[in-house]
Motif scaffolding. Structure first.
Motif, short mmCIF file in Angstrom:
data_model
loop_
_atom_site.label_atom_id
_atom_site.label_comp_id
_atom_site.label_asym_id
_atom_site.label_seq_id
_atom_site.Cartn_x
_atom_site.Cartn_y
_atom_site.Cartn_z
N ALA A 87 -9.36 14.88 -4.54
CA ALA A 87 -8.75 13.71 -3.89
C ALA A 87 -7.40 13.45 -4.54
CB ALA A 87 -9.65 12.49 -4.04
N GLU A 88 -6.35 13.36 -3.73
CA GLU A 88 -4.99 13.24 -4.25
C GLU A 88 -4.31 12.00 -3.70
OE1 GLU A 88 -3.87 17.93 -4.97
OE2 GLU A 88 -3.48 17.04 -3.00
N ILE A 89 -3.61 11.29 -4.57
CA ILE A 89 -2.80 10.13 -4.20
C ILE A 89 -1.34 10.55 -4.16
CG2 ILE A 89 -1.95 7.87 -4.97
CD1 ILE A 89 -4.72 7.64 -3.84
N TYR A 90 -0.70 10.35 -3.01
CA TYR A 90 0.72 10.64 -2.85
C TYR A 90 1.50 9.32 -2.75
CZ TYR A 90 -0.02 15.63 -2.00
OH TYR A 90 -0.34 16.96 -2.13
N LEU A 147 3.28 13.85 -5.07
CA LEU A 147 1.92 13.89 -5.62
C LEU A 147 1.88 13.16 -6.96
CD1 LEU A 147 -1.01 14.82 -5.62
CD2 LEU A 147 -0.25 17.03 -6.53
N ALA A 148 1.19 12.03 -6.99
CA ALA A 148 1.18 11.18 -8.18
C ALA A 148 -0.07 11.36 -9.02
CB ALA A 148 1.32 9.71 -7.78
N GLY A 149 -1.19 11.66 -8.40
CA GLY A 149 -2.43 11.78 -9.16
C GLY A 149 -3.48 12.53 -8.40
N ARG A 150 -4.40 13.14 -9.15
CA ARG A 150 -5.46 13.95 -8.54
C ARG A 150 -6.77 13.71 -9.28
NH1 ARG A 150 -3.98 19.89 -9.00
NH2 ARG A 150 -2.84 19.53 -7.04
N VAL A 151 -7.83 13.51 -8.50
CA VAL A 151 -9.20 13.44 -9.03
C VAL A 151 -9.94 14.66 -8.52
CG1 VAL A 151 -11.37 12.16 -9.00
CG2 VAL A 151 -9.21 10.92 -9.15
N THR A 152 -10.53 15.41 -9.44
CA THR A 152 -11.25 16.64 -9.08
C THR A 152 -12.70 16.53 -9.53
OG1 THR A 152 -9.23 17.95 -9.38
CG2 THR A 152 -11.31 19.15 -9.35
N ALA A 153 -13.61 16.80 -8.62
CA ALA A 153 -15.03 16.85 -8.95
C ALA A 153 -15.33 18.20 -9.59
CB ALA A 153 -15.88 16.64 -7.71
N ARG A 204 0.83 -1.20 0.00
CA ARG A 204 0.00 0.00 0.00
C ARG A 204 0.87 1.27 0.00
NH1 ARG A 204 -4.77 1.36 4.37
NH2 ARG A 204 -5.67 3.14 3.29
N PRO A 205 1.62 1.48 -1.07
CA PRO A 205 2.62 2.56 -1.08
C PRO A 205 2.05 3.92 -1.48
CG PRO A 205 2.77 1.34 -3.11
CD PRO A 205 1.67 0.68 -2.32
N TRP A 206 0.94 4.30 -0.87
CA TRP A 206 0.35 5.61 -1.15
C TRP A 206 -0.37 6.11 0.10
CZ3 TRP A 206 -1.90 1.14 -3.37
CH2 TRP A 206 -3.12 0.78 -2.81
N THR A 207 -0.67 7.40 0.07
CA THR A 207 -1.56 7.99 1.05
C THR A 207 -2.58 8.83 0.30
OG1 THR A 207 -1.71 9.27 3.11
CG2 THR A 207 -0.15 10.03 1.45
N LEU A 208 -3.78 8.91 0.82
CA LEU A 208 -4.86 9.66 0.19
C LEU A 208 -5.07 10.96 0.95
CD1 LEU A 208 -7.33 9.85 -1.78
CD2 LEU A 208 -8.65 8.67 0.00
N GLU A 209 -5.04 12.07 0.23
CA GLU A 209 -5.30 13.38 0.80
C GLU A 209 -6.56 13.93 0.17
OE1 GLU A 209 -3.59 14.86 3.19
OE2 GLU A 209 -1.91 13.46 3.32
N LEU A 210 -7.51 14.37 1.03
CA LEU A 210 -8.78 14.90 0.55
C LEU A 210 -8.88 16.38 0.83
CD1 LEU A 210 -11.02 11.95 1.77
CD2 LEU A 210 -10.23 12.38 -0.55
N GLY A 211 -9.27 17.16 -0.19
CA GLY A 211 -9.32 18.61 -0.06
C GLY A 211 -10.29 19.07 1.01
N GLY A 212 -10.00 20.24 1.57
CA GLY A 212 -10.88 20.82 2.58
C GLY A 212 -12.11 21.45 1.96
N GLU A 213 -11.94 22.65 1.40
CA GLU A 213 -13.06 23.34 0.77
C GLU A 213 -13.28 22.91 -0.67
OE1 GLU A 213 -12.44 27.49 1.19
OE2 GLU A 213 -12.53 27.46 3.39
N ASP A 258 6.63 -0.75 -10.04
CA ASP A 258 5.46 -1.41 -9.46
C ASP A 258 4.79 -0.54 -8.40
OD1 ASP A 258 5.98 -3.50 -11.11
OD2 ASP A 258 6.36 -4.97 -9.53
N ARG A 259 5.56 0.27 -7.72
CA ARG A 259 4.99 1.18 -6.72
C ARG A 259 4.03 2.17 -7.40
NH1 ARG A 259 9.45 2.62 -4.52
NH2 ARG A 259 9.71 4.65 -5.53
N LEU A 260 4.44 2.72 -8.55
CA LEU A 260 3.56 3.66 -9.25
C LEU A 260 2.40 2.95 -9.93
CD1 LEU A 260 6.07 6.23 -10.78
CD2 LEU A 260 4.33 6.64 -9.03
N ILE A 261 2.59 1.73 -10.38
CA ILE A 261 1.46 0.95 -10.89
C ILE A 261 0.42 0.79 -9.78
CG2 ILE A 261 0.76 -1.38 -11.60
CD1 ILE A 261 3.37 -1.52 -13.24
N SER A 262 0.89 0.54 -8.56
CA SER A 262 -0.02 0.42 -7.41
C SER A 262 -0.74 1.73 -7.16
CB SER A 262 0.78 0.00 -6.17
OG SER A 262 1.48 -1.20 -6.37
#
Length: 312
Positions: free
Chosen positions: A39-42, A94-100, A26-35, A58-62
């Motif tokens: 959602a960001e994967i580090y 910071l590897a990836g970001r999902v924005t609503a 599980r080589p990531w952490t999830l950070e969720l925006g305040g306002e 393989d870490r980045l594939i994960s």
């Protein structure tokens, strides 16, 4: 738009935690925006596997698989979303970001993928002899919506080349003492370890390729004709990318997880193999033997399960 509610944050966190990862590190952490509804994967560099995964591929594939889970969960929550890879180079890890970006009804595909997350496991045992039909294969592969990733079904004519790669890589890794020590360090004593706690000790009892993704010192490597026969009995999907950089590795993880979840939703079981491509000459040999126009990242094996021999 307002930020995520506590219930939404919990749903996104559960989705990320359900993603597969190399050696279940599980080589990531999830950070969720305040306002903001972000959602960001580090990437967690301290979850490195220097012997198995010296370049962090393989870490980045994960991390890509986790980002795909977050994207699906955000969509199921009723959002239109955009997905970005490495969106801010000033943010370390910071590897990836999902924005609503707005409201939208979730698609049937996202609802099905979300429902499959809790059922997805790595199936290390043999499949039933029932072949996956061409039509079902096409529907599963259509789940990949990630640009820059090519999915290639390994046909009967390709099986010998792939068997050579699996067999050679297994012999190399089986005799690599440092690799074996690292794998043992990430082997949990419990049957169903939590995400991040390593692979199940139950895998020690699964000893024959290609029905394992983990090559241990006791792994029995079949002769080439036997291995070819086994490969031809399964649905094997080769995931390749045009280049071999960090973004390609993330995309490969996103694509393979989308297909894997679609397969689970269709009643199949599966497992990914990345270890063989960590052996440099094996990867290069496969590119030459199959005349690939890109870089092989993952081999996804799918089929109808015979029993529950599973791990994350």
């Amino acid at each position: 738009m307002t930020g995520w509610t506590m219930a939404e944050k919990n749903m996104l966190a559960v989705a990320a935690a359900a993603a597969p990862s190399v050696h279940n590190t599980r080589p990531w952490t999830l950070e969720l925006g305040g306002e903001r509804r972000v959602a960001e994967i580090y990437e967690l560099l301290d979850r490195a596997l220097p012997r198995h995964d010296p370049l962090g591929r393989d870490r980045l594939i994960s991390c890509g698989a986790a980002l795909e889970h977050v994207r699906v969960a955000a969509n199921v929550l009723g959002n239109m979303t955009t997905t970005e890879l490495f969106p801010d180079v000033t943010q370390s890890g910071l590897a990836g970001r999902v924005t609503a970006t707005g409201k939208a009804e979730p698609s049937d595909a996202d609802l099905a993928a979300h429902g499959a997350m809790s059922r997805r496991r790595s199936h290390r045992g043999p499949f039933r002899r029932t072949r996956v039909s061409t039509g079902l294969t096409a529907r599963i592969l259509a789940a990949n919506r990630t640009d820059g990733v090519e999915l290639r079904v390994v046909g009967d004519a390709d099986a010998e080349a792939v068997a050579n790669v699996l067999g050679h890589s297994a012999l190399v890794l089986r005799n690599d003492g440092a690799y074996q020590r690292e794998l043992n360090a990430w082997t949990s004593s419990v049957r169903d370890p939590l995400p991040g706690d390593g692979v199940s000790a139950a895998t020690r009892r699964t000893a024959t390729l290609p029905w394992v993704g983990l090559v241990r010192a006791t792994t029995a490597v079949p002769d080439l004709p036997t291995l070819v026969e086994r490969l031809r009995a399964e649905l094997l999907v080769l995931v390749q990318t045009p280049d071999d950089g960090p973004a390609d590795h993330m995309r490969a993880g996103m694509a393979v997880e989308a297909v894997w979840l679609a397969a689970v939703g269709a009643g199949l079981a599966g497992a990914v193999l990345t270890q063989p491509f960590q052996v440099r000459e094996s990867r290069a040999g496969l590119i030459e033997a199959l005349n690939l126009n890109g870089f092989p990242q993952i081999l996804l094996r799918l089929g109808f399960p015979r029993h529950h021999s599973e791990e994350r």
